[in-house]
Design a protein around this motif. Sequence first.
Motif, PDB file in Angstrom:
ATOM      1  N   GLY A   1       0.723  -1.235  -0.035  1.00  0.00           N
ATOM      2  CA  GLY A   1      -0.082   0.036   0.074  1.00  0.00           C
ATOM      3  C   GLY A   1       0.683   1.296  -0.011  1.00  0.00           C
ATOM      4  N   THR A   2       0.347   2.408  -0.193  1.00  0.00           N
ATOM      5  CA  THR A   2       0.901   3.692  -0.321  1.00  0.00           C
ATOM      6  C   THR A   2       0.422   4.859   0.508  1.00  0.00           C
ATOM      7  OG1 THR A   2       1.628   2.963  -2.588  1.00  0.00           O
ATOM      8  CG2 THR A   2       1.911   5.385  -1.965  1.00  0.00           C
ATOM      9  N   VAL A   3       1.185   5.600   1.109  1.00  0.00           N
ATOM     10  CA  VAL A   3       0.290   7.073   1.404  1.00  0.00           C
ATOM     11  C   VAL A   3       0.982   7.966   0.244  1.00  0.00           C
ATOM     12  CG1 VAL A   3       0.641   8.839   3.347  1.00  0.00           C
ATOM     13  CG2 VAL A   3       0.844   6.119   4.007  1.00  0.00           C
ATOM     14  N   VAL A   4      -0.049   8.689  -0.020  1.00  0.00           N
ATOM     15  CA  VAL A   4       0.163   9.699  -0.901  1.00  0.00           C
ATOM     16  C   VAL A   4      -0.004  11.044  -0.342  1.00  0.00           C
ATOM     17  CG1 VAL A   4      -0.530  10.885  -3.285  1.00  0.00           C
ATOM     18  CG2 VAL A   4      -0.450   8.621  -3.143  1.00  0.00           C
ATOM     19  N   MET A   5       1.026  11.643  -0.140  1.00  0.00           N
ATOM     20  CA  MET A   5       0.978  13.206   0.532  1.00  0.00           C
ATOM     21  C   MET A   5       0.855  14.438  -0.410  1.00  0.00           C
ATOM     22  SD  MET A   5       4.127  12.399   3.367  1.00  0.00           S
ATOM     23  CE  MET A   5       3.413  13.880   4.434  1.00  0.00           C
ATOM     24  N   VAL A   6       0.049  15.279   0.369  1.00  0.00           N
ATOM     25  CA  VAL A   6      -0.459  16.440  -0.516  1.00  0.00           C
ATOM     26  C   VAL A   6      -0.244  17.507   0.504  1.00  0.00           C
ATOM     27  CG1 VAL A   6      -2.691  16.403   0.103  1.00  0.00           C
ATOM     28  CG2 VAL A   6      -2.203  17.395  -1.965  1.00  0.00           C
TER      29      VAL A   6
ATOM     30  N   ALA B   1      -2.904   0.108  -6.975  1.00  0.00           N
ATOM     31  CA  ALA B   1      -2.510  -0.040  -5.411  1.00  0.00           C
ATOM     32  C   ALA B   1      -3.357   0.434  -4.414  1.00  0.00           C
ATOM     33  CB  ALA B   1      -1.220   0.402  -5.338  1.00  0.00           C
ATOM     34  N   PRO B   2      -3.751  -0.093  -3.428  1.00  0.00           N
ATOM     35  CA  PRO B   2      -4.056   0.536  -2.291  1.00  0.00           C
ATOM     36  C   PRO B   2      -3.556   1.701  -1.790  1.00  0.00           C
ATOM     37  CG  PRO B   2      -4.279  -2.011  -1.850  1.00  0.00           C
ATOM     38  CD  PRO B   2      -3.256  -1.634  -2.921  1.00  0.00           C
ATOM     39  N   PHE B   3      -4.088   2.928  -1.573  1.00  0.00           N
ATOM     40  CA  PHE B   3      -3.452   4.178  -0.926  1.00  0.00           C
ATOM     41  C   PHE B   3      -4.453   5.110  -0.138  1.00  0.00           C
ATOM     42  CE2 PHE B   3      -5.296   5.716  -5.088  1.00  0.00           C
ATOM     43  CZ  PHE B   3      -5.527   7.066  -4.737  1.00  0.00           C
ATOM     44  N   VAL B   4      -3.980   5.668   0.781  1.00  0.00           N
ATOM     45  CA  VAL B   4      -4.434   6.805   1.423  1.00  0.00           C
ATOM     46  C   VAL B   4      -4.040   7.963   0.960  1.00  0.00           C
ATOM     47  CG1 VAL B   4      -5.482   5.301   3.206  1.00  0.00           C
ATOM     48  CG2 VAL B   4      -3.444   6.782   3.491  1.00  0.00           C
TER      49      VAL B   4
ATOM     50  N   PRO C   1      -9.552   6.503   1.448  1.00  0.00           N
ATOM     51  CA  PRO C   1      -9.430   7.611   2.588  1.00  0.00           C
ATOM     52  C   PRO C   1      -8.538   8.957   2.391  1.00  0.00           C
ATOM     53  CG  PRO C   1      -8.984   5.283   3.341  1.00  0.00           C
ATOM     54  CD  PRO C   1      -8.891   5.538   1.798  1.00  0.00           C
ATOM     55  N   VAL C   2      -9.132   9.979   2.815  1.00  0.00           N
ATOM     56  CA  VAL C   2      -8.289  11.288   2.983  1.00  0.00           C
ATOM     57  C   VAL C   2      -8.218  11.729   4.336  1.00  0.00           C
ATOM     58  CG1 VAL C   2      -8.357  13.714   2.186  1.00  0.00           C
ATOM     59  CG2 VAL C   2      -9.504  11.856   0.524  1.00  0.00           C
TER      60      VAL C   2
END
Length: 200
Positions: free
Chosen positions: A104-109, A129-132, A160-161
């Motif tokens: 899984g991945t954390v995508v940061m913004v 890919a599952p990500f938040v 999820p955000v």
Amino acid sequence: MSARSDKIVPLAVKIVVSGGLGVGKTTFIGAISEIEPLDTEAAITQVSVGVDRLDGVENKTTTTVALDFGRITLDPSIALYLFGTPGQDRFSFLWDDLVEGALGTVVMVDTRRIEDCFPALDYFEAHRAPFVLAVNRFEGAERFEVEEIREALGLADGVPVLECDARDRASVRDVLAALMDRVIGARTASSRRRTAALAR
């Protein structure tokens, strides 16, 4: 006779932390890692001027040029190995290797430069890919409702955000826990689909 060992060996899980330049990936990993995090920070030099877009992070003096790495044991049974991707487009060729085997991945913004997360979102959506999405709270940045951010980025309802502070260990831990919930949910759904297909 050797002494009996009942120590649990945790399951190793690879997680990727991604996003644009200066979004807080190195800080995020450093805040939670139980080992001295490995980073490949290098000074930003004149060579990058006109190559890397530094709008909004003009005061940034270093940047990741290969990867960040850290580890956190969530509980005795699970250890997360965190790999941070470089944020510059010119280092995107490293992503395939860093992402291989990740669950899984954390995508940061950063809401001040929200468009910088699109390459990461496109990449992980294409790879299914599952990500938040983790919205890093920068001082002085305008605050937006989570659903406004979701709509602006065109994210599906199931993604999820979460707001987070990449400097705060508890906040980072909450993001990782949400990602693990998403990973487990995705794997459970996939297993059910396979079972249903075999039953036909």
